[in-house]
Each structure stands twice: as C-alpha cells, then as structure tokens.
Motif scaffolding. Sequence first.
Motif, PDB file in Angstrom:
ATOM      1  N   ALA A   1       0.811  -1.218   0.000  1.00 44.45           N
ATOM      2  CA  ALA A   1       0.000   0.000   0.000  1.00 44.45           C
ATOM      3  C   ALA A   1       0.843   1.265   0.000  1.00 44.45           C
ATOM      4  N   TYR A   2       1.946   1.294   0.728  1.00 46.97           N
ATOM      5  CA  TYR A   2       2.763   2.513   0.791  1.00 46.97           C
ATOM      6  C   TYR A   2       3.404   2.804  -0.565  1.00 46.97           C
TER       7      TYR A   2
ATOM      8  N   GLY B   1       1.024   6.530   8.768  1.00 48.25           N
ATOM      9  CA  GLY B   1       0.012   6.510   9.823  1.00 48.25           C
ATOM     10  C   GLY B   1      -1.331   6.005   9.312  1.00 48.25           C
ATOM     11  N   GLU B   2      -1.741   6.463   8.113  1.00 48.94           N
ATOM     12  CA  GLU B   2      -3.014   6.009   7.540  1.00 48.94           C
ATOM     13  C   GLU B   2      -2.978   4.520   7.215  1.00 48.94           C
ATOM     14  N   ILE B   3      -1.836   4.069   6.679  1.00 49.20           N
ATOM     15  CA  ILE B   3      -1.704   2.644   6.345  1.00 49.20           C
ATOM     16  C   ILE B   3      -1.688   1.800   7.618  1.00 49.20           C
ATOM     17  N   ALA B   4      -1.030   2.294   8.663  1.00 47.10           N
ATOM     18  CA  ALA B   4      -0.987   1.574   9.933  1.00 47.10           C
ATOM     19  C   ALA B   4      -2.395   1.415  10.502  1.00 47.10           C
TER      20      ALA B   4
ATOM     21  N   THR C   1       5.774  -0.822  12.534  1.00 47.20           N
ATOM     22  CA  THR C   1       5.662  -2.031  11.709  1.00 47.20           C
ATOM     23  C   THR C   1       5.660  -1.667  10.236  1.00 47.20           C
ATOM     24  N   VAL C   2       4.928  -0.636   9.888  1.00 45.69           N
ATOM     25  CA  VAL C   2       4.912  -0.176   8.489  1.00 45.69           C
ATOM     26  C   VAL C   2       6.318   0.255   8.082  1.00 45.69           C
TER      27      VAL C   2
END
Length: 129
Positions: free
Chosen positions: A2-3, A11-14, A23-24
């Motif tokens: 996704a990134y 932050g949004e993906i996390a 983790t991301v």
Amino acid sequence: MAYLAHEGTWGEIARRFRVGVATVYRLVGRWKRTHSIAPLRTGPRPHYRIPGAQLTKVKRLLDARPDSTTQEIADAYAEATGVRVSRPTMGRAFRRLGYTRKKSRSSPPSGGWRRIARPEGGIWINPPS
C-alpha cells in the motif's frame, strides 16, 4: 504494498491494517532491501561452534573432571581438538548435553574469606590453607 502504491501515509496505512507505524516502517525498509515482506527466519542458530559430533568429547572431558569450571573444560577441549572456544560457547554445549550448573558438594570451599553466621552477628574467618 500500500505505501509503494501511494495509498496513504504511514500513519493512515498503519490504521488501515491495524498495526503500528513502526511495523509499516520496518516492512517498507525490508521491501527496499529484499523486495519481499516475508518474515525473516526465526529459530535456533544455524551453526554451532562445537558441532554435535564433538559433544561426545565434551561429555568425556566433563565426566573425567566433574568439578572443573566451564573455562577449564574449554581449555581442555582446546588442547584435545585444537579448536579454541569461549566460556559461553562451552556453557551452551553443556546445556545441549543436558548438564546443569549445580556444583558438587564434594568440592573444597573457595579460598576467600567467609562469614560464620551467629545470633550476635557472626564472625569472619580465613579458611585453612
């Protein structure tokens, strides 16, 4: 990933995957290094300094000198095989053989000062030499 597809900030993906931002960060770094986010190998060390075939030599040395220190057995192993190992490495070999660190009660006391306990506070004595 996704990134890399620019689907949001870290932050949004996390939040989207219900993981921490760290983790991301780790997964993105792993992808940049290896082009994979597969988990890293876990488990025991792949190589022992004392191979399994040599554990019988360690066992014989230890059985011949049961009150020896770990360092003394490591030195004896180096003389017998020509391979120098550290005290912690020899300790790991002991654990692989199933030995514990319990000392024998038949060994003489150490040469230092010791305290004799008494109700009035005890006394310090120097053991006989």
